[in-house]
Scaffold this active site. Structure first.
Site, PDB file in Angstrom:
ATOM      1  N   SER A  97       0.832  -1.200   0.000  1.00 22.45           N
ATOM      2  CA  SER A  97       0.000   0.000   0.000  1.00 22.45           C
ATOM      3  C   SER A  97       0.875   1.262   0.000  1.00 22.45           C
ATOM      4  CB  SER A  97      -0.956  -0.057   1.190  1.00 22.45           C
ATOM      5  OG  SER A  97      -1.994   0.880   1.063  1.00 22.45           O
ATOM      6  N   ASP A 227      -9.539  -5.150  -4.605  1.00 25.56           N
ATOM      7  CA  ASP A 227      -8.933  -4.155  -3.716  1.00 25.56           C
ATOM      8  C   ASP A 227      -9.810  -2.907  -3.712  1.00 25.56           C
ATOM      9  OD1 ASP A 227      -7.294  -2.132  -2.557  1.00 25.56           O
ATOM     10  OD2 ASP A 227      -5.504  -3.258  -3.115  1.00 25.56           O
ATOM     11  N   HIS A 256      -7.514  -5.734  -0.471  1.00 23.07           N
ATOM     12  CA  HIS A 256      -6.314  -4.934  -0.225  1.00 23.07           C
ATOM     13  C   HIS A 256      -5.429  -5.587   0.831  1.00 23.07           C
ATOM     14  CE1 HIS A 256      -3.895  -1.331  -0.293  1.00 23.07           C
ATOM     15  NE2 HIS A 256      -4.045  -1.145   1.005  1.00 23.07           N
TER      16      HIS A 256
END
Length: 276
Positions: A97, A227, A256
């Site tokens: 991320s 995601d 995610h």
């Protein structure tokens, strides 16, 4: 475990496990978490004989709750300070991320010999926010909403993110792990509100296009198609095309936070890429 002090006096907390002569793997965590988010992967690679290192980004976890430096250039400089202090060579950098953006910027600027490979998992590059140049991005209003919710009630906002879109627990039939939700909240609340607030701009508006183009080492770009935090179509396929030596690995239907929800699926793929 230890700390490294940067040029501006910020103390960066890190974990460093495993043989000092083994190949190092450096983990970069997502927003608003800490090195603890990598516990599963650190134990996994430790058992495979690697040296595993993870740090808390400034303003996150146990690092200094600094007033400044909450942007990608400084995040990458902090990583450089850590890798210099530990004198790491031929390291594999794995970022998730926001940590994927941090890793990309660091690797693009790293000293020769420091980095062997990189892995970006559910990562924010090339750029998240919608613009004329990035029509598939998320509207700025989405991130304004993040800031508003954080400022109004950070504790509740973090519960809502972890129990909902981050891990896909808001999907029909999804089985929620309360432990995973609680651990996300624990890590988030350990960090500083100001750092987390400013980091939203850093992860959403930073353009990593040139960073990706400059990276010479092999890079695996891994992303789940479900995601809800960093939408797949505007991230992983675009990043893999910008890289000189990039490979795209797509996980159909995974969220995610797939490193936590499906480590049995993802970890072996990470290991296979590292071993190549």
């Amino acid at each position: 475990m230890g700390t490294v002090t940067t040029n501006d006096g910020t103390s960066i907390f890190y974990k460093d496990w495993g043989p000092r002569d083994a190949q190092p793997i450096v983990f970069h965590h997502g927003w608003p978490l800490s090195a603890d988010d990598w516990d599963n992967q650190m134990l996994f690679f430790l058992e495979q004989g690697y040296r595993v290192i993870a740090h808390d980004r400034r303003g996150h976890g146990r690092s200094t709750q600094s007033a400044t430096g909450h942007e990608m250039d400084t995040y990458a400089a902090d990583v450089a300070a850590l890798t210099d202090a530990l004198n790491l060579h031929d390291a594999v950098h794995i970022g998730h991320s926001t940590g994927g953006g941090e890793a990309a910027r660091y690797v693009a600027r790293a000293k020769s010999g420091r980095v062997a490979k990189a892995i970006l998992v559910g990562a924010v590059p090339p750029i998240m926010v919608k613009s004329e140049a990035n029509p598939g991005g998320l509207p700025i209003e989405v991130f304004d909403g993040f800031r508003k919710s954080l400022a109004a009630n950070r504790a509740q906002f973090y519960i809502d993110v972890a129990s909902g879109p981050f891990y896909g627990y808001n999907r029909p039939g999804a089985e929620t792990s309360q432990g995973v939700v609680d651990n996300w909240w624990r890590q988030g609340m350990q960090g500083a509100a100001n750092a987390h607030y400013l980091c939203i701009k850093a992860f959403s508006e930073t353009d990593f296009t040139e960073d990706l183009k400059q990276i010479e080492v092999p890079v695996l770009v891994a992303h789940g198609t479900d995601d809800q935090i960093v939408p797949y179509e505007d991230s992983a396929p675009l990043s893999s095309k910008l890289l000189k030596n990039g490979r795209l690995k797509t996980y159909d239907g995974l969220p995610h936070g797939m490193l936590a929800t499906h480590p049995d699926v993802v970890n072996p793929d990470l290991l296979a890429f590292v071993k190549e």
